[in-house]
Design a protein around this motif. Structure first.
Motif, PDB file in Angstrom:
ATOM      1  N   ASN A 354      20.556  10.441   1.515  1.00  0.00           N
ATOM      2  CA  ASN A 354      19.414   9.782   0.908  1.00  0.00           C
ATOM      3  C   ASN A 354      19.475   9.986  -0.609  1.00  0.00           C
ATOM      4  OD1 ASN A 354      16.894   8.929   0.008  1.00  0.00           O
ATOM      5  ND2 ASN A 354      15.814   9.743   1.795  1.00  0.00           N
ATOM      6  N   PRO A 355      19.586   8.914  -1.379  1.00  0.00           N
ATOM      7  CA  PRO A 355      19.692   9.076  -2.838  1.00  0.00           C
ATOM      8  C   PRO A 355      18.469   9.718  -3.466  1.00  0.00           C
ATOM      9  CG  PRO A 355      19.341   6.769  -2.247  1.00  0.00           C
ATOM     10  CD  PRO A 355      19.612   7.491  -0.975  1.00  0.00           C
ATOM     11  N   ALA A 356      17.342   9.708  -2.773  1.00  0.00           N
ATOM     12  CA  ALA A 356      16.121  10.314  -3.308  1.00  0.00           C
ATOM     13  C   ALA A 356      16.049  11.810  -3.012  1.00  0.00           C
ATOM     14  CB  ALA A 356      14.893   9.614  -2.727  1.00  0.00           C
ATOM     15  N   SER A 357      16.949  12.323  -2.216  1.00  0.00           N
ATOM     16  CA  SER A 357      16.897  13.737  -1.857  1.00  0.00           C
ATOM     17  C   SER A 357      17.542  14.584  -2.941  1.00  0.00           C
ATOM     18  CB  SER A 357      17.605  13.970  -0.521  1.00  0.00           C
ATOM     19  OG  SER A 357      18.979  13.646  -0.619  1.00  0.00           O
ATOM     20  N   SER A 358      17.347  15.895  -2.875  1.00  0.00           N
ATOM     21  CA  SER A 358      17.953  16.809  -3.838  1.00  0.00           C
ATOM     22  C   SER A 358      19.465  16.821  -3.667  1.00  0.00           C
ATOM     23  CB  SER A 358      17.388  18.221  -3.637  1.00  0.00           C
ATOM     24  OG  SER A 358      15.995  18.240  -3.828  1.00  0.00           O
ATOM     25  N   TYR A 359      20.172  17.116  -4.746  1.00  0.00           N
ATOM     26  CA  TYR A 359      21.629  17.133  -4.708  1.00  0.00           C
ATOM     27  C   TYR A 359      22.136  18.550  -4.970  1.00  0.00           C
ATOM     28  CZ  TYR A 359      20.962  17.026  -9.782  1.00  0.00           C
ATOM     29  OH  TYR A 359      20.568  17.318 -11.060  1.00  0.00           O
ATOM     30  N   ALA A 360      23.390  18.791  -4.617  1.00  0.00           N
ATOM     31  CA  ALA A 360      23.988  20.110  -4.782  1.00  0.00           C
ATOM     32  C   ALA A 360      24.317  20.356  -6.247  1.00  0.00           C
ATOM     33  CB  ALA A 360      25.247  20.225  -3.940  1.00  0.00           C
ATOM     34  N   THR A 361      23.816  21.467  -6.791  1.00  0.00           N
ATOM     35  CA  THR A 361      24.114  21.834  -8.177  1.00  0.00           C
ATOM     36  C   THR A 361      25.139  22.953  -8.280  1.00  0.00           C
ATOM     37  OG1 THR A 361      22.256  23.394  -8.213  1.00  0.00           O
ATOM     38  CG2 THR A 361      21.833  21.132  -8.978  1.00  0.00           C
ATOM     39  N   ASN A 362      25.384  23.636  -7.178  1.00  0.00           N
ATOM     40  CA  ASN A 362      26.353  24.738  -7.207  1.00  0.00           C
ATOM     41  C   ASN A 362      26.833  25.003  -5.794  1.00  0.00           C
ATOM     42  OD1 ASN A 362      27.949  26.799  -8.108  1.00  0.00           O
ATOM     43  ND2 ASN A 362      26.289  28.234  -8.511  1.00  0.00           N
ATOM     44  N   ALA A 363      28.131  25.083  -5.612  1.00  0.00           N
ATOM     45  CA  ALA A 363      28.710  25.481  -4.331  1.00  0.00           C
ATOM     46  C   ALA A 363      29.172  26.923  -4.473  1.00  0.00           C
ATOM     47  CB  ALA A 363      29.869  24.573  -3.956  1.00  0.00           C
ATOM     48  N   ALA A 364      28.575  27.822  -3.704  1.00  0.00           N
ATOM     49  CA  ALA A 364      28.785  29.246  -3.907  1.00  0.00           C
ATOM     50  C   ALA A 364      29.611  29.903  -2.820  1.00  0.00           C
ATOM     51  CB  ALA A 364      27.432  29.956  -3.997  1.00  0.00           C
ATOM     52  N   SER A 365      29.805  29.235  -1.698  1.00  0.00           N
ATOM     53  CA  SER A 365      30.473  29.886  -0.582  1.00  0.00           C
ATOM     54  C   SER A 365      31.169  28.858   0.289  1.00  0.00           C
ATOM     55  CB  SER A 365      29.455  30.677   0.242  1.00  0.00           C
ATOM     56  OG  SER A 365      28.372  29.852   0.612  1.00  0.00           O
ATOM     57  N   VAL A 366      32.188  29.327   1.012  1.00  0.00           N
ATOM     58  CA  VAL A 366      32.953  28.435   1.873  1.00  0.00           C
ATOM     59  C   VAL A 366      33.410  29.214   3.099  1.00  0.00           C
ATOM     60  CG1 VAL A 366      35.117  28.900   0.636  1.00  0.00           C
ATOM     61  CG2 VAL A 366      34.869  26.784   1.970  1.00  0.00           C
ATOM     62  N   SER A 367      33.430  28.556   4.243  1.00  0.00           N
ATOM     63  CA  SER A 367      33.850  29.202   5.480  1.00  0.00           C
ATOM     64  C   SER A 367      35.354  29.416   5.483  1.00  0.00           C
ATOM     65  CB  SER A 367      33.442  28.357   6.684  1.00  0.00           C
ATOM     66  OG  SER A 367      34.058  27.079   6.633  1.00  0.00           O
ATOM     67  N   ALA A 368      35.827  30.220   6.422  1.00  0.00           N
ATOM     68  CA  ALA A 368      37.245  30.556   6.481  1.00  0.00           C
ATOM     69  C   ALA A 368      38.120  29.329   6.647  1.00  0.00           C
ATOM     70  CB  ALA A 368      37.492  31.544   7.628  1.00  0.00           C
ATOM     71  N   ASP A 369      37.655  28.339   7.418  1.00  0.00           N
ATOM     72  CA  ASP A 369      38.457  27.137   7.631  1.00  0.00           C
ATOM     73  C   ASP A 369      38.194  26.049   6.600  1.00  0.00           C
ATOM     74  OD1 ASP A 369      35.954  26.266   8.368  1.00  0.00           O
ATOM     75  OD2 ASP A 369      36.477  25.803  10.437  1.00  0.00           O
ATOM     76  N   GLY A 370      37.293  26.289   5.663  1.00  0.00           N
ATOM     77  CA  GLY A 370      37.006  25.321   4.614  1.00  0.00           C
ATOM     78  C   GLY A 370      36.122  24.181   5.038  1.00  0.00           C
ATOM     79  N   CYS A 371      35.611  24.236   6.258  1.00  0.00           N
ATOM     80  CA  CYS A 371      34.836  23.125   6.797  1.00  0.00           C
ATOM     81  C   CYS A 371      33.376  23.174   6.373  1.00  0.00           C
ATOM     82  CB  CYS A 371      34.933  23.150   8.322  1.00  0.00           C
ATOM     83  SG  CYS A 371      34.167  21.750   9.143  1.00  0.00           S
ATOM     84  N   VAL A 372      32.868  24.362   6.073  1.00  0.00           N
ATOM     85  CA  VAL A 372      31.451  24.540   5.762  1.00  0.00           C
ATOM     86  C   VAL A 372      31.307  25.107   4.353  1.00  0.00           C
ATOM     87  CG1 VAL A 372      29.292  25.643   6.456  1.00  0.00           C
ATOM     88  CG2 VAL A 372      30.964  24.959   8.188  1.00  0.00           C
ATOM     89  N   VAL A 373      30.385  24.543   3.582  1.00  0.00           N
ATOM     90  CA  VAL A 373      30.132  24.983   2.214  1.00  0.00           C
ATOM     91  C   VAL A 373      28.652  25.304   2.074  1.00  0.00           C
ATOM     92  CG1 VAL A 373      30.221  24.351  -0.235  1.00  0.00           C
ATOM     93  CG2 VAL A 373      32.013  23.557   1.338  1.00  0.00           C
ATOM     94  N   GLY A 374      28.341  26.386   1.362  1.00  0.00           N
ATOM     95  CA  GLY A 374      26.959  26.745   1.090  1.00  0.00           C
ATOM     96  C   GLY A 374      26.732  26.883  -0.403  1.00  0.00           C
TER      97      GLY A 374
END
Length: 704
Positions: A354-374
């Motif tokens: 949704n273009p009206a929703s908040s967007y990611a300003t910083n990616a701080a973490s990643v899962s071992a397989d690279g599939c999940v980002v927080g």
């Protein structure tokens, strides 16, 4: 300078151990739902709600399975290190004591690193010498100071290896003019030693990350004007710069090392000064500059490297976004895709945003397989984004609200059902007493609204019970009943809970000889069948995960009444006191549908309350009377209710309800009409429980 998860483009001041810790987790500390996988902070992704644990509480790191969290609670000189589990709640790790130079007590402690199994925790605490000292905490030994380096001053532990055997950090060296040195603590007694000489030129070194086996350590060194990335491998004579010669005169840091120890990530200036900062990957003695996001341009353009997955193939961080007016953006990088904003990465996977929703300003973490980002959103909330299997992105606060709403409703609805049965129709036992040898057959029903009476689609509960009673010897009345109640409640984000509960009751009313006092004992057992539709936002659009849950509930009440203690003509006033106990349990279950379903474990809850009330009976005619009721209720144990589960494909999550309401009032007004051997009664009730609760009770009794 780059400190863990936070970007500062130039080193302008000395950073103490505590300051570094605060800066390292600044991106996390404003987030109610915390997402953690940075190697400096933890080695796995997990979720936990911290809103109701303690004052200014933040969870900074997680064990490998995410079941144990570490962090801090409080502010200023009152910060305390904590350990958190879903079953035990918050545990204060203690202090090494100490007072400030102004005579104020130092009561601060931070938890900065945790071993894979959660049994070893490290950080810094104030101590008796009025300084910050590194500590190690274990299950068996509690908090133990790691001491100082050669009698120096402040020491800080920043990270610990997966097995808890190697702790890394920084300490002032008393044998070298109290200069800060990079150190490690090893061995059964955690003996301190420098990483070689422990310093780099005239710069102050900080250790920021350690490989899973504890044999490789990375960090940065600051001399107040610039910063240098360094690494150390077990057996090396000293920490050493590793950047290629063309990058040694500018800025560099090392924010993280992969668990397998092959890849270092961080930020480097691409020229021999401190401008043009860009994220990098260093692997097999080769430096790869990751570039800028969407051709960001200008003097302020940058990219920072924050975290790396297990084998170094995926890197995440923060960058200016050339496609969106160079605003701050979280990114994900791989050799196949290059640097993409989190939204671009997901859009490439077919996820609608949704273009009206908040967007990611910083990616701080990643899962071992690279599939999940927080990381963090533009609204300062945490996020989780997943680019394989059930794909999407969730706002941490919104998702946690969804989780808490559903689990709280499930955890409390059985208690409310039992309350309605035991203190609704059964709330005036002396009115149901029978003479010796008499029988009665009754049908009783309740219809109510929770959370106040709403104009549209109220939260409804319905109850019906058939019962048979017998008047026994010595002024006793025995009663058994079978019934069913139904419940519907709206949840956040268009979710809802629907339940039906089948129950049985058993009751005995006993007259105390030679008095008008009665003692009543009531038992309850029920089974519930619950349909939970948990709504939340995925990419700013509505999503739904559903499940069917079986529960069991039982409870009891012990009550004392003094019948017509006050009586004058047609008026009778009966005071009463009661104790109620409620117990409920739910089977484990797995949600279906939606992009972020959860598998929940079994859960059990118990509560009790005490009630003081007054029942009134006002005869209008020989066969008709008005009825009144007033009751004050005090919950004995209003503890928070926890539930733990796993977001499928991501990791653990903890639902926290916050404390239950600890007191409320109830009032009722009704009427009773007798016709032969039949009695018809009706009462309208209102309560301040649960933001307003109202219901009507209807009873029909036939005696024979």
């Amino acid at each position: 300078m780059r400190v863990g998860l936070v970007s500062v483009t130039r080193v302008t001041s000395f950073v103490s151990g505590v300051d570094m810790f605060i800066k390292c987790f600044r991106v996390l500390s404003s987030v109610t739902l915390v997402l953690v996988t940075s190697p400096l902070c933890a080695q796995s992704i997990g979720l936990t709600d911290v809103d109701s644990l303690a004052s200014s509480t933040f969870i900074y790191g997680l064990s490998a399975n995410g079941a144990i969290g570490i962090g801090t609670a409080g502010t200023g000189l009152s910060r305390r290190a904590l350990r958190y589990t879903s079953s035990g709640g918050v545990q204060d790790l203690g202090l090494l004591a100490g007072t400030s130079s102004q005579g104020m007590p130092y009561t601060y402690a931070f938890a900065t690193g945790i071993s894979a199994n959660g049994t070893v925790i490290v950080g810094q605490s104030s101590d008796d010498a009025n300084m910050g000292q590194a500590y190690v905490w274990t299950m068996s030994g509690g908090m133990v100071g790691l001491g100082y380096l050669n009698g120096g001053g402040t020491s800080t532990a920043y990270a610990v290896s997966s097995n808890g055997a190697v702790i890394v950090g920084t300490a002032e060296d008393g044998a070298d003019s109290s200069l800060q040195k990079a150190v490690l603590w090893t061995g059964p007694l955690y003996t301190v030693q420098t990483l070689g000489l422990g310093k780099l030129d005239s710069a102050t070194p900080y250790a920021s990350s350690v490989s899973g086996d504890g044999k490789k350590i990375v960090g940065f060194a600051s001399d107040n004007t610039t910063s240098y990335a360094w690494r150390w491998t077990s057996g090396d004579s000293n920490i050493a710069k590793f950047m290629p010669s063309g990058f040694n005169l500018g800025y560099s840091d090392a924010a993280a090392i992969s668990l397998d120890g092959t890849t270092i990530v961080g930020t480097v200036s691409t020229t021999n000064d401190q401008s043009n900062l860009q994220a990098y990957s260093y692997k097999n003695s080769t430096l790869t500059v990751l570039g800028l996001l969407n051709d960001s341009t200008g003097a302020a353009a940058y990219s920072y490297g924050n975290a790396v997955n297990q084998d170094g193939t995926v890197i995440v961080g923060q960058a200016t976004d050339g496609a969106n007016l160079d605003r701050q953006a979280g990114y994900r990088w791989s050799a196949a895709t290059g640097m993409q904003s989190i939204e671009q990465w997901l859009a490439g996977k077919g996820v609608a945003i949704n273009p009206a929703s908040s967007y990611a300003t910083n990616a701080a973490s990643v899962s071992a397989d690279g599939c999940v980002v927080g990381g963090q959103l533009s609204n300062s909330h945490g996020f989780i984004a997943r680019g394989c299997f059930n794909m999407g992105i969730i706002d941490g606060d919104d998702y946690q609200s969804s989780v808490n709403s559903a689990r709280f409703a499930l955890a409390t609805m059985s208690t409310m059902h039992m309350d309605l049965v035991m203190n609704g129709y059964h709330g005036n036992p002396t009115a149901k007493r029978l003479e010796e040898g008499k029988f009665s057959f009754s049908f009783d029903g309740d219809l109510g609204a929770l959370n106040g009476v709403k104009e549209n689609d109220p939260d409804l509960e319905k109850l019906g019970e058939f019962s048979l009673a017998f008047g026994g010897l010595y002024g006793t009345t025995w009663r058994v009943g079978l019934g069913r109640n139904e419940f519907r409640q709206r949840l956040v984000d268009e979710g809802k809970l629907s339940t039906r509960n089948h129950f049985a009751t058993s009751e005995v009313l006993l007259n105390i000889p030679y008095t008008s006092m009665y003692i009543d004992a009531l038992g309850y057992y029920g089974m519930s069948f619950n349909a939970v539709d948990r709504g939340y936002l995925n990419g700013g659009y509505a999503d739904l995960s559903s499940a069917h849950v079986k529960g069991r509930n039982w409870g009891g009440r012990f009550r004392w009444d003094w019948l017509n203690l006050i009586q004058s003509g047609a008026i009778g006033i009966t005071p009463n006191v009661s104790i109620n106990y409620f117990h409920e349990s739910f089977d484990g279950y797995a949600e279906n549908g939606g992009s972020f379903p959860i598998t929940w474990g079994q859960a059990k809850y118990a509560s009790s309350d005490m009630r003081i009330g007054v029942d009134g009976h006002f005869d209008i005619t020989q066969n008709a009377a008005l009825l009144t009721k007033f009751e004050a209720v005090k919950r004995v144990d209003p503890q928070s209710r926890f539930a733990n589960g796993d977001i499928i494909g991501i990791g653990p999550i903890v639902a926290v309800s916050g404390k239950l309401q600890d007191h409320w009032f109830r009032a009722g007004l009704g009427a009773e009409v007798k016709e032969g051997n039949a009695i018809l009664s009706i009462m309208v009730n209102a309560s301040t429980e649960n933001k307003g609760r109202a219901w009507a009770s209807l009873g029909m009794k036939s005696m024979f």
